[in-house]
Scaffold this motif. Sequence first.
Motif, short mmCIF file in Angstrom:
data_model
loop_
_atom_site.label_atom_id
_atom_site.label_comp_id
_atom_site.label_asym_id
_atom_site.label_seq_id
_atom_site.Cartn_x
_atom_site.Cartn_y
_atom_site.Cartn_z
N VAL A 98 10.61 -9.23 6.79
CA VAL A 98 10.55 -10.47 6.02
C VAL A 98 9.15 -11.05 6.06
O VAL A 98 8.59 -11.43 5.02
CB VAL A 98 11.58 -11.48 6.57
N VAL A 99 8.56 -11.12 7.25
CA VAL A 99 7.20 -11.68 7.38
C VAL A 99 6.21 -10.84 6.58
O VAL A 99 5.38 -11.38 5.83
CB VAL A 99 6.79 -11.75 8.86
N ALA A 100 6.30 -9.51 6.73
CA ALA A 100 5.37 -8.64 6.01
C ALA A 100 5.54 -8.79 4.51
O ALA A 100 4.56 -8.79 3.75
CB ALA A 100 5.60 -7.18 6.44
N GLY A 101 6.79 -8.93 4.05
CA GLY A 101 7.04 -9.08 2.62
C GLY A 101 6.42 -10.35 2.05
O GLY A 101 5.79 -10.32 0.98
N TYR A 102 6.59 -11.47 2.75
CA TYR A 102 6.01 -12.73 2.28
C TYR A 102 4.49 -12.68 2.28
O TYR A 102 3.84 -13.16 1.34
CB TYR A 102 6.51 -13.89 3.15
N LEU A 103 3.90 -12.10 3.33
CA LEU A 103 2.44 -12.01 3.39
C LEU A 103 1.91 -11.08 2.31
O LEU A 103 0.87 -11.34 1.70
CB LEU A 103 2.01 -11.53 4.77
N ASP A 104 2.63 -9.99 2.06
CA ASP A 104 2.20 -9.05 1.02
C ASP A 104 2.22 -9.73 -0.35
O ASP A 104 1.27 -9.60 -1.14
CB ASP A 104 3.12 -7.83 1.03
N ARG A 105 3.29 -10.48 -0.63
CA ARG A 105 3.37 -11.18 -1.92
C ARG A 105 2.33 -12.29 -2.04
O ARG A 105 1.92 -12.64 -3.15
CB ARG A 105 4.77 -11.75 -2.12
N ALA A 106 1.90 -12.83 -0.90
CA ALA A 106 0.86 -13.87 -0.92
C ALA A 106 -0.53 -13.29 -1.12
O ALA A 106 -1.49 -14.04 -1.31
CB ALA A 106 0.91 -14.69 0.36
N GLY A 107 -0.63 -11.96 -1.06
CA GLY A 107 -1.93 -11.33 -1.33
C GLY A 107 -2.63 -10.74 -0.12
O GLY A 107 -3.82 -10.41 -0.20
N TYR A 108 -1.92 -10.57 1.00
CA TYR A 108 -2.54 -10.03 2.21
C TYR A 108 -2.21 -8.55 2.37
O TYR A 108 -1.15 -8.08 1.96
CB TYR A 108 -2.05 -10.80 3.45
N ASP A 109 -3.12 -7.83 2.99
CA ASP A 109 -2.89 -6.45 3.38
C ASP A 109 -2.22 -6.50 4.76
O ASP A 109 -2.79 -7.06 5.71
CB ASP A 109 -4.22 -5.70 3.45
N VAL A 110 -1.02 -5.94 4.89
CA VAL A 110 -0.23 -6.09 6.11
C VAL A 110 -0.11 -4.77 6.85
O VAL A 110 0.18 -3.72 6.25
CB VAL A 110 1.18 -6.64 5.78
N VAL A 111 -0.34 -4.84 8.16
CA VAL A 111 -0.12 -3.71 9.07
C VAL A 111 0.93 -4.17 10.07
O VAL A 111 0.93 -5.32 10.50
CB VAL A 111 -1.42 -3.32 9.80
N ARG A 112 1.84 -3.26 10.47
CA ARG A 112 2.92 -3.65 11.37
C ARG A 112 2.88 -2.85 12.67
O ARG A 112 2.43 -1.70 12.70
CB ARG A 112 4.27 -3.46 10.68
N ALA A 113 3.40 -3.49 13.74
CA ALA A 113 3.59 -2.82 15.02
C ALA A 113 4.83 -3.40 15.67
O ALA A 113 5.15 -4.58 15.47
CB ALA A 113 2.37 -3.02 15.93
#
Length: 274
Positions: A21-36
């Motif tokens: 959920v967090v990655a999805g919102y940040l991605d839609r806001a225009g951020y490049d997201v990496v997860r761990a």
Amino acid sequence: MQPPPLGRVLVVDDDPTVAEVVAGYLDRAGYDVVRAADGPAALDRAAAHGPDLVVLDLMLPGMDGLEVCRRLRARGPVPVIMLTARGDEDERILGLEVGADDYVTKPFSPRELVLRVESVLRRARAATAPKPAGPLRAAGLTVDPAARRAAKEGAELTLTIREFDLLAFFLRHPGRAFSREELMQQVWGWDFGDLSTVTVHVRRLRGKIEDDPAAPSLIQTVWGVGYRLDPGPGPDPHGDATRSDGAPEVPRPDRAPDVPRPDRSPAEWTEPRA
């Protein structure tokens, strides 16, 4: 053509639903997201991808978020937003102590988290931008905003980004009292948040610049208002106190600071603690 990302954010959470959920919102806001999903993986991802900001869960397998935050900050000044369980005040304070820039309590609004990411990144980038202002000096303290260096009586101080910005702000306004709300907004640009965050940073800064942090002479608590940097050598304990407007005030040595005055309501006599 897609616009370039606003920044790279590392999201560290072992709960796949929260992370998604967090990655999805940040991605839609225009951020490049990496997860761990755990502490060691977070450190590996941070080393490999150089994130501009880390969203870090406190409770992680392998290595907790506090230790991850310590190691991240030892490598460099990457901003960190800590995710904590609601009501875990001690953990939030510990997160701030080890260098977290902000915290969000669970359950949280993903949209609010995105706003906090924007706010923390804006502050971090403003802190690293060159500033034309010359060194600031008062009360034996020297702060050079352009070089991001601070010293007391010639001895260099080791300050975090937030501590440095707080000290520089006080030196720009010596002798003036500010509420915790004003410090939160004017120093760090936070329009929302727990006021205890300011109290923690003041306490940490006192620990680094005061001769006796338990009896501070530089950063004074102004009861009913907030905090003030005294530009002089320190107040005379037998002299008059000073109100936030500069007018003298009758000393009250026989009254403990947390005892309510009969002519004030509880909302008026509650003081910041630090």
